[in-house]
Design an enzyme around this catalytic site. Structure first.
Site, PDB file in Angstrom:
ATOM      1  N   GLU A 260       0.862  -1.169   0.000  1.00 34.25           N
ATOM      2  CA  GLU A 260       0.000   0.000   0.000  1.00 34.25           C
ATOM      3  C   GLU A 260       0.906   1.230   0.000  1.00 34.25           C
ATOM      4  O   GLU A 260       1.954   1.224   0.631  1.00 34.25           O
ATOM      5  CB  GLU A 260      -0.889   0.061   1.256  1.00 34.25           C
ATOM      6  CG  GLU A 260      -1.984  -0.976   1.299  1.00 34.25           C
ATOM      7  CD  GLU A 260      -1.564  -2.250   2.013  1.00 34.25           C
ATOM      8  OE1 GLU A 260      -2.340  -3.220   1.992  1.00 34.25           O
ATOM      9  OE2 GLU A 260      -0.457  -2.299   2.579  1.00 34.25           O
TER      10      GLU A 260
ATOM     11  N   TYR B 109       7.788   2.347  -7.435  1.00 39.51           N
ATOM     12  CA  TYR B 109       7.143   1.037  -7.506  1.00 39.51           C
ATOM     13  C   TYR B 109       6.756   0.694  -8.937  1.00 39.51           C
ATOM     14  O   TYR B 109       6.954  -0.443  -9.385  1.00 39.51           O
ATOM     15  CB  TYR B 109       5.932   0.977  -6.576  1.00 39.51           C
ATOM     16  CG  TYR B 109       6.266   1.262  -5.129  1.00 39.51           C
ATOM     17  CD1 TYR B 109       7.472   0.822  -4.565  1.00 39.51           C
ATOM     18  CD2 TYR B 109       5.403   1.982  -4.316  1.00 39.51           C
ATOM     19  CE1 TYR B 109       7.786   1.099  -3.244  1.00 39.51           C
ATOM     20  CE2 TYR B 109       5.708   2.243  -2.990  1.00 39.51           C
ATOM     21  CZ  TYR B 109       6.900   1.805  -2.461  1.00 39.51           C
ATOM     22  OH  TYR B 109       7.211   2.073  -1.152  1.00 39.51           O
TER      23      TYR B 109
END
Length: 164
Positions: free
Chosen positions: A107, A119
């Site tokens: 998350e 990411y």
């Protein structure tokens, strides 16, 4: 990055990791939480980046069967933007792949575009939103997944390796 070593975190690293955590996050994990990750959580694996004996950053995950869930990643503020976070993430993903993980989840705050870009560069994609996930301000979290893991290193071994 030439003088930076990436290695598995030990209990002795917990105070330095906690200091980075406390300086980075609005609701940091406690020192006790990191100590318990090192001593009581058999699923926890953490990597630290170290230079001249000083911990510069860390990345951790819980590895359960073929899934790895990234718990936290942080680099000391004065060393951000040098590629340490990316190196930590790559090392953590390699470590996880070596242990049989086929995909990883995490998350990230909706407002943290820097982390999201990192990411995405590593193959993570957004698959959902966790509404009001963060307790400090009710911000949503993007739920991201990566199933593009590096190939496992055949010669990998760690103290917990079981041989039959």
């Amino acid at each position: 990055m030439a003088d930076i070593t990436l290695r598995r975190m030990t209990l002795a690293d917990a105070p330095a990791v906690y200091a980075i955590e406390a300086a980075t996050f609005a609701i940091p994990w406690s020192l006790q939480s990191f100590e318990e990750e090192m001593t009581r959580n058999a699923c926890a694996r953490y990597i630290v980046a170290e230079e001249a004996g000083a911990v510069l950053g860390y990345a951790g995950a819980w590895l359960i069967l073929d899934e790895g869930h990234i718990t936290n990643v942080a680099v000391t503020k004065s060393r951000r933007g040098e590629g340490i976070g990316e190196a930590l993430m790559r090392a953590l993903m390699q470590y996880a792949a070596n242990l049989g993980v086929t995909y990883m989840t995490l998350e990230v705050r909706r407002s943290n575009e820097t982390a999201q870009n990192l990411y995405r560069s590593l193959g993570f994609i957004q698959v959902g939103v966790r509404k009001k996930y963060y307790e400090d301000n009710g911000e949503d979290a993007l739920f991201m997944v990566c199933d593009h893991m590096p190939p496992a290193q055949e010669d990998f071994e760690e103290p917990e390796t079981v041989r039959e």
